[in-house]
Motif scaffolding. Structure first.
Motif, PDB file in Angstrom:
ATOM      1  N   SER A  18       1.020  -1.091   0.179  1.00 36.77           N
ATOM      2  CA  SER A  18       0.175  -0.301  -0.383  1.00 36.77           C
ATOM      3  C   SER A  18       0.725   1.800   0.677  1.00 36.77           C
ATOM      4  N   GLY A  19       2.546   1.153   0.425  1.00 40.73           N
ATOM      5  CA  GLY A  19       2.618   2.578   0.749  1.00 40.73           C
ATOM      6  C   GLY A  19       4.076   2.752  -0.578  1.00 40.73           C
ATOM      7  N   THR A  20       3.365   2.060  -1.556  1.00 36.01           N
ATOM      8  CA  THR A  20       4.554   2.141  -3.548  1.00 36.01           C
ATOM      9  C   THR A  20       3.957   2.812  -3.968  1.00 36.01           C
ATOM     10  N   PRO A  21       4.218   2.948  -4.767  1.00 38.70           N
ATOM     11  CA  PRO A  21       3.591   4.376  -5.644  1.00 38.70           C
ATOM     12  C   PRO A  21       3.450   3.098  -7.286  1.00 38.70           C
ATOM     13  N   GLY A  24      -0.946   0.168  -7.794  1.00 38.61           N
ATOM     14  CA  GLY A  24      -2.434   0.069  -8.843  1.00 38.61           C
ATOM     15  C   GLY A  24      -1.697  -0.631  -9.845  1.00 38.61           C
ATOM     16  N   GLU A  25      -0.224  -0.974 -10.039  1.00 39.08           N
ATOM     17  CA  GLU A  25       0.472  -1.675 -10.987  1.00 39.08           C
ATOM     18  C   GLU A  25       0.298  -2.959 -10.972  1.00 39.08           C
ATOM     19  N   ILE A  26       0.855  -3.161  -9.343  1.00 38.91           N
ATOM     20  CA  ILE A  26       0.776  -4.707  -8.913  1.00 38.91           C
ATOM     21  C   ILE A  26      -0.187  -5.495  -8.435  1.00 38.91           C
ATOM     22  N   ARG A  77       7.049  -8.559  -6.640  1.00 42.40           N
ATOM     23  CA  ARG A  77       6.280  -7.139  -7.320  1.00 42.40           C
ATOM     24  C   ARG A  77       7.192  -6.149  -6.610  1.00 42.40           C
ATOM     25  N   LEU A  78       7.404  -6.603  -5.442  1.00 36.77           N
ATOM     26  CA  LEU A  78       7.632  -5.503  -4.597  1.00 36.77           C
ATOM     27  C   LEU A  78       9.127  -4.610  -4.799  1.00 36.77           C
ATOM     28  N   GLN A  79       9.724  -3.741  -4.679  1.00 39.14           N
ATOM     29  CA  GLN A  79      10.740  -3.145  -4.435  1.00 39.14           C
ATOM     30  C   GLN A  79      11.668  -3.976  -4.093  1.00 39.14           C
ATOM     31  N   ASP A  80      13.222  -3.900  -3.013  1.00 40.86           N
ATOM     32  CA  ASP A  80      13.740  -4.686  -1.966  1.00 40.86           C
ATOM     33  C   ASP A  80      13.158  -5.173  -1.632  1.00 40.86           C
ATOM     34  N   ASN A  81      13.220  -6.638  -2.343  1.00 35.45           N
ATOM     35  CA  ASN A  81      12.463  -7.059  -1.218  1.00 35.45           C
ATOM     36  C   ASN A  81      12.983  -8.716  -0.959  1.00 35.45           C
ATOM     37  N   ASN A  82      13.732  -8.795  -0.821  1.00 39.66           N
ATOM     38  CA  ASN A  82      14.834 -10.285  -0.114  1.00 39.66           C
ATOM     39  C   ASN A  82      14.362 -10.146   1.320  1.00 39.66           C
ATOM     40  N   GLU A  83      14.243  -9.312   2.337  1.00 37.81           N
ATOM     41  CA  GLU A  83      14.507  -9.751   3.772  1.00 37.81           C
ATOM     42  C   GLU A  83      12.422 -10.480   3.240  1.00 37.81           C
ATOM     43  N   LEU A  84      11.816  -9.820   2.867  1.00 38.19           N
ATOM     44  CA  LEU A  84      10.678  -9.962   2.494  1.00 38.19           C
ATOM     45  C   LEU A  84      10.596 -11.317   1.922  1.00 38.19           C
ATOM     46  N   LEU A  85      11.325 -11.917   0.850  1.00 36.11           N
ATOM     47  CA  LEU A  85      10.856 -13.030   0.484  1.00 36.11           C
ATOM     48  C   LEU A  85      11.916 -14.643   1.375  1.00 36.11           C
ATOM     49  N   ARG A  86      12.480 -13.833   2.139  1.00 41.66           N
ATOM     50  CA  ARG A  86      13.348 -14.321   2.731  1.00 41.66           C
ATOM     51  C   ARG A  86      12.124 -14.913   4.424  1.00 41.66           C
ATOM     52  N   LYS A  87      11.725 -13.744   5.273  1.00 45.70           N
ATOM     53  CA  LYS A  87      11.077 -14.585   5.658  1.00 45.70           C
ATOM     54  C   LYS A  87       9.536 -15.329   5.440  1.00 45.70           C
ATOM     55  N   ILE A  88       9.151 -15.145   4.155  1.00 46.91           N
ATOM     56  CA  ILE A  88       8.193 -15.901   4.017  1.00 46.91           C
ATOM     57  C   ILE A  88       8.172 -17.434   3.052  1.00 46.91           C
ATOM     58  N   THR A  89      10.100 -17.049   3.312  1.00 44.65           N
ATOM     59  CA  THR A  89      10.344 -18.813   2.934  1.00 44.65           C
ATOM     60  C   THR A  89      10.570 -19.533   4.262  1.00 44.65           C
TER      61      THR A  89
END
Length: 221
Positions: A18-21, A24-26, A77-89
């Protein structure tokens, strides 16, 4: 009430999206992936935020604690998402471990399950099942199911148009669940009804209710 790991992960993804410009695209991209699962043109067009999309996917049983693919689609689809993807894993690894533990525990319940099957054979639906026991079973489901009633209805193979009609005609959650059980009772297999019902509850993420029913069915009431 402490939030579950699933809720915390979902909330973080919603906040980031919700905080990314590019919100809408995502949103458009992920909505298109799950267009068939949303299964309603009107609902599809009404979804204007990632939070709304994830809520609909939860209602449709596409997103849950045990199935987080939609969260991954947003996170990718988010930028700088490495940490977030690690949490998902990490979350998925923990979920697999819990599932293995549940499978181990379930292996010790064979004797109890055999007893249940014996009771059902002697007490088919609409047959020798005592009115008191049936009432106790149904009361437990009606009182405990709550907002999971739609998921339960779908797992019991009740058509979507019937679910919509129940939602419109019945006011309380208890009445909605009661109506589902009435429909199910009319067409249930007399010998398999109990097992199908418990499976539907477990698949609706209400194993606690299914376990309660298993205890009630073997009671001498």
């Amino acid at each position: 009430m402490t939030k579950s790991e699933y809720s915390l992960l979902k909330d973080e993804i919603i906040l980031r999206a919700s905080g990314t410009p590019r919100h809408g695209e995502i949103l458009r991209s992920v909505k298109e992936i799950y267009k068939q699962s949303i299964n309603s043109k009107r609902r599809y067009e009404q979804i204007e935020t990632i939070a709304q999309l994830l809520k609909v996917l939860e209602i449709r049983d596409v997103l849950s604690e045990n199935s987080i693919e939609p969260l991954k689609e947003v996170a990718r689809r988010l930028q700088d998402n490495n940490e977030l993807l690690r949490k998902i894993t990490d979350y998925e690894l923990i979920s697999v471990s819990k599932k293995d533990l549940n499978n181990t525990v379930s292996s010790f319940t064979a004797t109890h399950d055999e007893k249940i099957e014996s009771v059902i054979k002697l007490n088919p639906f609409g047959g020798n099942l005592s009115p008191r026991k049936k009432e106790r079973l149904f009361e437990t489901i009606i009182e405990e199911t709550g907002t999971n009633w739609r998921a339960l209805a779908r797992k019991l193979k009740i058509r979507e148009c019937v679910i919509i009609k129940i939602d419109a005609e019945e006011t309380t959650l208890a009445d909605k669940v009661k109506k589902i059980l009435e429909i199910y009772e009319q067409r249930a297999d007399p010998q398999r009804w109990f097992f199908v019902l418990c499976d539907a509850l477990e698949e609706s993420y209400r194993r606690d209710i299914a376990d309660s029913l298993r205890n009630i069915i073997v009671m001498n009431i």
